[in-house]
Motif scaffolding. Structure first.
Motif, PDB file in Angstrom:
ATOM      1  N   ALA A 136       1.019  -1.589  -0.072  1.00 61.80           N
ATOM      2  CA  ALA A 136       0.324  -0.003   0.164  1.00 61.80           C
ATOM      3  C   ALA A 136       0.579   1.286  -0.329  1.00 61.80           C
ATOM      4  CB  ALA A 136      -1.122  -0.256   1.057  1.00 61.80           C
ATOM      5  N   ARG A 137       2.283   1.541   0.801  1.00 60.03           N
ATOM      6  CA  ARG A 137       2.904   2.325   0.589  1.00 60.03           C
ATOM      7  C   ARG A 137       3.376   2.714  -0.892  1.00 60.03           C
ATOM      8  NH1 ARG A 137       4.440   7.273   2.020  1.00 60.03           N
ATOM      9  NH2 ARG A 137       6.711   7.808   1.892  1.00 60.03           N
ATOM     10  N   THR A 138       4.149   1.713  -1.298  1.00 63.04           N
ATOM     11  CA  THR A 138       4.229   2.022  -2.294  1.00 63.04           C
ATOM     12  C   THR A 138       3.177   2.102  -3.652  1.00 63.04           C
ATOM     13  OG1 THR A 138       5.589   0.135  -2.368  1.00 63.04           O
ATOM     14  CG2 THR A 138       5.829   1.263  -4.816  1.00 63.04           C
ATOM     15  N   ALA A 139       2.124   1.752  -3.386  1.00 65.84           N
ATOM     16  CA  ALA A 139       0.620   1.949  -4.345  1.00 65.84           C
ATOM     17  C   ALA A 139       0.159   3.603  -4.061  1.00 65.84           C
ATOM     18  CB  ALA A 139      -0.324   0.943  -4.241  1.00 65.84           C
ATOM     19  N   THR A 140       0.414   3.972  -2.997  1.00 58.85           N
ATOM     20  CA  THR A 140       0.576   5.566  -2.654  1.00 58.85           C
ATOM     21  C   THR A 140       0.767   6.226  -3.339  1.00 58.85           C
ATOM     22  OG1 THR A 140      -0.634   4.583  -0.459  1.00 58.85           O
ATOM     23  CG2 THR A 140      -0.712   6.586   0.048  1.00 58.85           C
ATOM     24  N   VAL A 141       2.391   6.378  -2.843  1.00 57.63           N
ATOM     25  CA  VAL A 141       3.275   6.821  -3.770  1.00 57.63           C
ATOM     26  C   VAL A 141       3.504   7.398  -4.736  1.00 57.63           C
ATOM     27  CG1 VAL A 141       6.323   7.563  -3.633  1.00 57.63           C
ATOM     28  CG2 VAL A 141       4.580   6.479  -1.528  1.00 57.63           C
ATOM     29  N   VAL A 142       3.377   6.226  -6.119  1.00 60.16           N
ATOM     30  CA  VAL A 142       2.798   6.188  -7.146  1.00 60.16           C
ATOM     31  C   VAL A 142       2.303   6.937  -7.435  1.00 60.16           C
ATOM     32  CG1 VAL A 142       2.994   5.158  -9.267  1.00 60.16           C
ATOM     33  CG2 VAL A 142       4.482   4.477  -7.436  1.00 60.16           C
ATOM     34  N   GLY A 143       0.496   6.667  -6.293  1.00 57.36           N
ATOM     35  CA  GLY A 143      -0.671   7.227  -6.963  1.00 57.36           C
ATOM     36  C   GLY A 143      -0.316   8.379  -6.492  1.00 57.36           C
ATOM     37  N   ARG A 144       0.107   8.939  -5.819  1.00 59.61           N
ATOM     38  CA  ARG A 144       0.678  10.127  -5.503  1.00 59.61           C
ATOM     39  C   ARG A 144       0.383  11.133  -6.268  1.00 59.61           C
ATOM     40  NH1 ARG A 144       2.531  11.257   0.491  1.00 59.61           N
ATOM     41  NH2 ARG A 144       4.609  10.782  -1.031  1.00 59.61           N
ATOM     42  N   TRP A 145       1.569  10.799  -7.192  1.00 59.94           N
ATOM     43  CA  TRP A 145       2.702  11.271  -8.561  1.00 59.94           C
ATOM     44  C   TRP A 145       1.512  11.369 -10.033  1.00 59.94           C
ATOM     45  CZ3 TRP A 145       8.437   9.089  -8.994  1.00 59.94           C
ATOM     46  CH2 TRP A 145       8.924   9.700  -7.589  1.00 59.94           C
ATOM     47  N   LEU A 146       1.221   9.688  -9.764  1.00 60.20           N
ATOM     48  CA  LEU A 146      -0.132   9.734 -10.696  1.00 60.20           C
ATOM     49  C   LEU A 146      -1.365  10.444 -10.608  1.00 60.20           C
ATOM     50  CD1 LEU A 146      -0.597   8.490 -13.583  1.00 60.20           C
ATOM     51  CD2 LEU A 146      -2.234   6.753 -12.226  1.00 60.20           C
ATOM     52  N   GLY A 147      -1.414  10.970  -9.814  1.00 62.53           N
ATOM     53  CA  GLY A 147      -2.496  12.070  -9.315  1.00 62.53           C
ATOM     54  C   GLY A 147      -2.240  13.874  -9.610  1.00 62.53           C
ATOM     55  N   LEU A 148      -0.794  14.145  -9.376  1.00 68.13           N
ATOM     56  CA  LEU A 148      -0.733  15.193  -9.427  1.00 68.13           C
ATOM     57  C   LEU A 148      -0.877  15.426 -11.208  1.00 68.13           C
ATOM     58  CD1 LEU A 148       1.814  16.279  -6.992  1.00 68.13           C
ATOM     59  CD2 LEU A 148       0.074  17.089  -7.419  1.00 68.13           C
ATOM     60  N   THR A 149       0.121  14.211 -12.129  1.00 68.41           N
ATOM     61  CA  THR A 149      -0.025  14.533 -13.172  1.00 68.41           C
ATOM     62  C   THR A 149      -1.599  14.482 -13.692  1.00 68.41           C
ATOM     63  OG1 THR A 149       0.449  12.114 -13.551  1.00 68.41           O
ATOM     64  CG2 THR A 149       2.016  12.813 -13.794  1.00 68.41           C
TER      65      THR A 149
END
Length: 384
Positions: A25-38
């Motif tokens: 979940a931690r890795t998915a959250t970090v990558v999802g944060r970047w993806l959400g911004l873009t």
């Protein structure tokens, strides 16, 4: 030695593989944060682009013509952020894919709704980014019109993202910081750690961006290796999306005339148009595919042509091309564009007479306006 039935059965059954620490979940959250911004940046700039291309009736008179470089910036960001989101989307799907294939696929009504929302989220994200990428290279392997479908799925994607965040917010908030449970002390035998993954992902996003953004950010034009358009490449130093041949225009005869329809309608030959006061402006030609190049345009101010026809200062204008077919052969300008002194009926590009591919004998050029609306081969201006 004969193998026991239990041992033979154990060999036939699949061995459970321990969950890799990077599928957490931690890795998915970090990558999802970047993806959400873009994705958020891509959606916001895409919304601006759509409004400028297809404004609602009540907004036509209020669209701003300044800053002159506005559309160049927003559309460049739109394509750059959408391109950067592609490796981020692949990484996000990689981090969560074990959960996409859990068994049984549905455990309850609530779980079924969650799975459906995830399916909509994944499908809309993949479609939106891939269709946008294919639009950049002008390849349309589908039977539906790109612009309205891409716009509608964009709203669907944003709704799916917001729903996903609302459903997963407790888990997202638990793993938002580095001190979240289970994020420390990953054993070496489990594979690359999270920092290595994120560093590699950042490098991939940076490489994709640097090798494509030069099509709009010309200082990086020399690094523009993967984009389909290159600054300075094309007739008279500008790229061309739709050639004269593709538009069905092979030549423009000496009998060409510009017709201006208004309270005092009149016609002008090309020689008469050249004899009018000429003005030079420095404006970018910014295309919806993301490329843009600044150039020197010389021609007659549109507001002078309309004033001579007796147009009201706040009148809209319809611009008609010699092109017989095409979605943008007829365009309209609101009063802010028509009255702007930078808006020209251009006759020359970078000091040379317009080539046929760039709209000879006359084309429209206006500030803060999508390239598809900078009508080429203009033959008629109508005061509305």
């Amino acid at each position: 030695m004969e193998t026991s039935p239990r041992r033979r059965l154990h060999r036939l059954l699949p061995v459970p593989v321990p969950s890799a620490p990077l599928h957490d979940a931690r890795t998915a959250t970090v990558v999802g944060r970047w993806l959400g911004l873009t994705v958020g940046l891509c959606f916001a700039t895409g919304l601006l682009s759509h409004v400028l291309q297809h404004p609602p009736h009540w907004l036509v008179d209020h669209l701003p013509s300044r800053p002159a470089w506005g559309y160049r910036l927003t559309q460049g960001l739109h394509v750059a952020s959408g391109t950067a989101a592609l490796p981020l989307l692949l990484a996000k799907l990689w981090t969560v894919y074990p959960k996409l294939f859990v068994w049984p696929p549905v455990r309850s009504a609530r779980h079924a709704l969650e799975r459906i929302s995830v399916a909509v989220l994944v499908a809309s994200a993949v479609f939106e980014l891939l269709s946008g990428l294919l639009n950049i290279v002008q390849w349309y392997p589908w039977p539906f019109p790109f612009v309205p479908v891409h716009f509608a799925v964009g709203w669907l994607l944003v709704g799916a993202v917001l729903l996903h965040i609302a459903v997963k917010w407790p888990q997202i908030s638990d793993h938002w910081t580095r001190n979240a449970p289970g994020t420390r002390g990953l054993p070496a035998e489990d594979g690359p750690d999270r920092r290595s993954l994120l560093a590699g992902l950042g490098a991939a996003v940076g490489a994709v961006t640097l090798t494509t953004v030069g099509q709009s950010f010309t200082p990086l034009g020399k690094l523009d290796l993967l984009a389909p358009r290159h600054p300075g490449h094309g007739p008279q130093g500008l790229p061309v999306n739709r050639t004269a041949r593709a538009a069905g225009i092979t030549t423009v005869g000496p009998d060409w005339r510009l017709t201006v329809v208004g309270p005092r309608p009149y016609d002008l030959s090309l020689a008469a148009l050249r004899a009018l006061p000429q003005h030079e402006v420095h404006l970018p030609l910014a295309c919806v595919e993301g490329w843009s190049v600044s150039a020197r345009w010389t021609g007659v101010r549109v507001r002078d042509l309309l004033q001579h026809a007796g147009a009201h200062p706040h009148a809209r204008v319809r611009v008609v091309s010699l092109e017989r077919h095409g979605a943008y052969r007829v365009t309209e300008m609101g009063p802010t564009y028509a009255a702007d002194p930078l808006t020209l009926l251009a006759l020359r590009l970078n000091g040379q007479e317009l080539s046929l591919d760039h709209g000879h004998p006359a084309r429209l050029i206006a500030p803060n306006r999508p390239g598809v609306l900078q009508t080429k081969w203009v033959t008629r201006l109508e005061v509305l």
